[in-house]
Write a protein that holds these residues in place. Structure first.
Motif, PDB file in Angstrom:
ATOM      1  N   VAL A  52       0.881  -1.171   0.000  1.00  0.00           N
ATOM      2  CA  VAL A  52       0.000   0.000   0.000  1.00  0.00           C
ATOM      3  C   VAL A  52       0.916   1.218   0.000  1.00  0.00           C
ATOM      4  N   GLN A  53       0.676   2.139  -0.930  1.00  0.00           N
ATOM      5  CA  GLN A  53       1.566   3.290  -1.069  1.00  0.00           C
ATOM      6  C   GLN A  53       0.787   4.595  -1.139  1.00  0.00           C
ATOM      7  N   ILE A  54       1.467   5.645  -0.723  1.00  0.00           N
ATOM      8  CA  ILE A  54       0.938   6.993  -0.891  1.00  0.00           C
ATOM      9  C   ILE A  54       2.090   7.908  -1.283  1.00  0.00           C
ATOM     10  N   ALA A  55       1.840   8.736  -2.272  1.00  0.00           N
ATOM     11  CA  ALA A  55       2.780   9.783  -2.666  1.00  0.00           C
ATOM     12  C   ALA A  55       2.082  11.112  -2.403  1.00  0.00           C
ATOM     13  N   VAL A  56       2.729  11.988  -1.644  1.00  0.00           N
ATOM     14  CA  VAL A  56       2.151  13.276  -1.252  1.00  0.00           C
ATOM     15  C   VAL A  56       2.918  14.389  -1.954  1.00  0.00           C
ATOM     16  N   MET A  57       2.183  15.291  -2.600  1.00  0.00           N
ATOM     17  CA  MET A  57       2.798  16.436  -3.244  1.00  0.00           C
ATOM     18  C   MET A  57       2.116  17.706  -2.758  1.00  0.00           C
ATOM     19  N   VAL A  58       2.921  18.649  -2.300  1.00  0.00           N
ATOM     20  CA  VAL A  58       2.411  19.954  -1.868  1.00  0.00           C
ATOM     21  C   VAL A  58       2.691  20.943  -2.990  1.00  0.00           C
ATOM     22  N   GLU A  59       1.649  21.655  -3.393  1.00  0.00           N
ATOM     23  CA  GLU A  59       1.775  22.640  -4.459  1.00  0.00           C
ATOM     24  C   GLU A  59       1.287  23.996  -3.955  1.00  0.00           C
ATOM     25  N   ARG A  60       1.728  25.056  -4.622  1.00  0.00           N
ATOM     26  CA  ARG A  60       1.298  26.393  -4.210  1.00  0.00           C
ATOM     27  C   ARG A  60       1.027  27.262  -5.421  1.00  0.00           C
ATOM     28  N   ALA A  61       0.233  28.321  -5.184  1.00  0.00           N
ATOM     29  CA  ALA A  61      -0.103  29.263  -6.249  1.00  0.00           C
ATOM     30  C   ALA A  61      -0.477  30.605  -5.625  1.00  0.00           C
ATOM     31  N   LYS A  62      -0.312  31.647  -6.403  1.00  0.00           N
ATOM     32  CA  LYS A  62      -0.801  32.978  -6.050  1.00  0.00           C
ATOM     33  C   LYS A  62      -2.160  33.154  -6.722  1.00  0.00           C
ATOM     34  N   GLU A  63      -2.905  34.124  -6.270  1.00  0.00           N
ATOM     35  CA  GLU A  63      -4.241  34.362  -6.823  1.00  0.00           C
ATOM     36  C   GLU A  63      -4.212  34.602  -8.332  1.00  0.00           C
ATOM     37  N   GLU A  64      -3.186  35.281  -8.807  1.00  0.00           N
ATOM     38  CA  GLU A  64      -3.122  35.610 -10.235  1.00  0.00           C
ATOM     39  C   GLU A  64      -2.570  34.473 -11.098  1.00  0.00           C
ATOM     40  N   ASP A  65      -2.099  33.384 -10.487  1.00  0.00           N
ATOM     41  CA  ASP A  65      -1.533  32.259 -11.241  1.00  0.00           C
ATOM     42  C   ASP A  65      -2.621  31.476 -11.976  1.00  0.00           C
ATOM     43  N   THR A  66      -2.186  30.742 -12.998  1.00  0.00           N
ATOM     44  CA  THR A  66      -3.108  29.895 -13.756  1.00  0.00           C
ATOM     45  C   THR A  66      -2.817  28.413 -13.554  1.00  0.00           C
ATOM     46  N   GLU A  67      -1.740  28.101 -12.843  1.00  0.00           N
ATOM     47  CA  GLU A  67      -1.427  26.707 -12.534  1.00  0.00           C
ATOM     48  C   GLU A  67      -0.680  26.622 -11.209  1.00  0.00           C
ATOM     49  N   TRP A  68      -0.680  25.434 -10.634  1.00  0.00           N
ATOM     50  CA  TRP A  68       0.013  25.182  -9.368  1.00  0.00           C
ATOM     51  C   TRP A  68       1.479  24.893  -9.644  1.00  0.00           C
ATOM     52  N   SER A  69       2.344  25.284  -8.716  1.00  0.00           N
ATOM     53  CA  SER A  69       3.764  24.943  -8.843  1.00  0.00           C
ATOM     54  C   SER A  69       4.161  24.021  -7.695  1.00  0.00           C
ATOM     55  N   TYR A  70       5.106  23.138  -7.975  1.00  0.00           N
ATOM     56  CA  TYR A  70       5.585  22.164  -6.999  1.00  0.00           C
ATOM     57  C   TYR A  70       6.264  22.880  -5.832  1.00  0.00           C
ATOM     58  N   TYR A  71       5.982  22.428  -4.601  1.00  0.00           N
ATOM     59  CA  TYR A  71       6.637  22.990  -3.425  1.00  0.00           C
ATOM     60  C   TYR A  71       7.433  21.925  -2.676  1.00  0.00           C
ATOM     61  N   ASP A  72       6.832  20.768  -2.404  1.00  0.00           N
ATOM     62  CA  ASP A  72       7.510  19.700  -1.674  1.00  0.00           C
ATOM     63  C   ASP A  72       6.780  18.387  -1.946  1.00  0.00           C
ATOM     64  N   GLY A  73       7.443  17.279  -1.698  1.00  0.00           N
ATOM     65  CA  GLY A  73       6.789  15.993  -1.898  1.00  0.00           C
ATOM     66  C   GLY A  73       7.564  14.858  -1.255  1.00  0.00           C
ATOM     67  N   TRP A  74       6.873  13.758  -0.985  1.00  0.00           N
ATOM     68  CA  TRP A  74       7.474  12.566  -0.400  1.00  0.00           C
ATOM     69  C   TRP A  74       6.547  11.381  -0.636  1.00  0.00           C
ATOM     70  N   GLN A  75       7.028  10.190  -0.296  1.00  0.00           N
ATOM     71  CA  GLN A  75       6.210   8.992  -0.481  1.00  0.00           C
ATOM     72  C   GLN A  75       6.464   7.995   0.639  1.00  0.00           C
ATOM     73  N   LYS A  76       5.518   7.060   0.766  1.00  0.00           N
ATOM     74  CA  LYS A  76       5.614   6.040   1.804  1.00  0.00           C
ATOM     75  C   LYS A  76       4.989   4.753   1.290  1.00  0.00           C
ATOM     76  N   GLU A  77       5.590   3.626   1.663  1.00  0.00           N
ATOM     77  CA  GLU A  77       5.051   2.317   1.317  1.00  0.00           C
ATOM     78  C   GLU A  77       4.993   1.455   2.571  1.00  0.00           C
ATOM     79  N   ASN A  78       3.860   0.784   2.760  1.00  0.00           N
ATOM     80  CA  ASN A  78       3.702  -0.201   3.829  1.00  0.00           C
ATOM     81  C   ASN A  78       3.439  -1.546   3.175  1.00  0.00           C
ATOM     82  N   LYS A  79       4.040  -2.592   3.714  1.00  0.00           N
ATOM     83  CA  LYS A  79       3.872  -3.931   3.150  1.00  0.00           C
ATOM     84  C   LYS A  79       3.017  -4.793   4.062  1.00  0.00           C
TER      85      LYS A  79
END
Length: 157
Positions: A88-115
């Protein structure tokens, strides 16, 4: 005496008008949507797996973004399998944007797996730059089944 009352009333109306204007400016971004995420001034946003999983192992998953204070957020998510599976896995990505932006930009990320279990959870407290909207996007995997979820954008001062 009348001049003083008129002066006090005008001052109260001015202060009230300025307060309402600043509240309207703070809420101006609410309702704007970037890539499916609404920009909000809420304290917390939770996004659930929106796809109907065609496999038999993945049950559901969710993402969570919570404002903890000025320049600080909680970000994470959970993947839940329908039964105990090899991976079982999860990949977490944190993204950010300003009000005037048209897309999200990458900020941080990580992943985890449990067996040999039925769930995987991962979260972190992050110190972030203020004056941005932050969202959490997760990929959920149970054996070969895969899906995703994402939150709305949460404004951080």
């Amino acid at each position: 005496m009348k001049k003083k009352i008129v002066s006090v009333c005008l001052t109260a109306m001015l202060v009230g008008g300025l307060s309402m204007t600043s509240m309207q400016e703070a809420r101006a971004a609410e309702g704007k949507v970037i890539d499916g995420s609404e920009l909000t001034h809420e304290e917390e946003s939770i996004g659930y797996d929106t796809k109907i999983t065609r496999g038999e192992d993945l049950l559901t998953g969710y993402s969570k973004c919570t404002k903890l204070g000025k320049g600080k957020i909680y970000a994470g998510g959970t993947t839940i399998a329908a039964q105990v599976v090899k991976s079982v896995q999860i990949a977490v990505m944190v993204e950010r944007a300003k009000e005037e932006d048209t897309e999200w930009s990458y900020y941080d990320g990580w992943q985890k797996e449990n067996k040999n279990t039925n769930r995987a959870m991962s979260n972190r407290t992050l110190y972030v730059d203020g004056d941005y909207y932050y969202r959490v996007r997760c990929t959920h995997v149970a054996n070969g089944d895969m899906s995703s979820s994402f939150t709305n954008g949460v404004y951080v001062e």
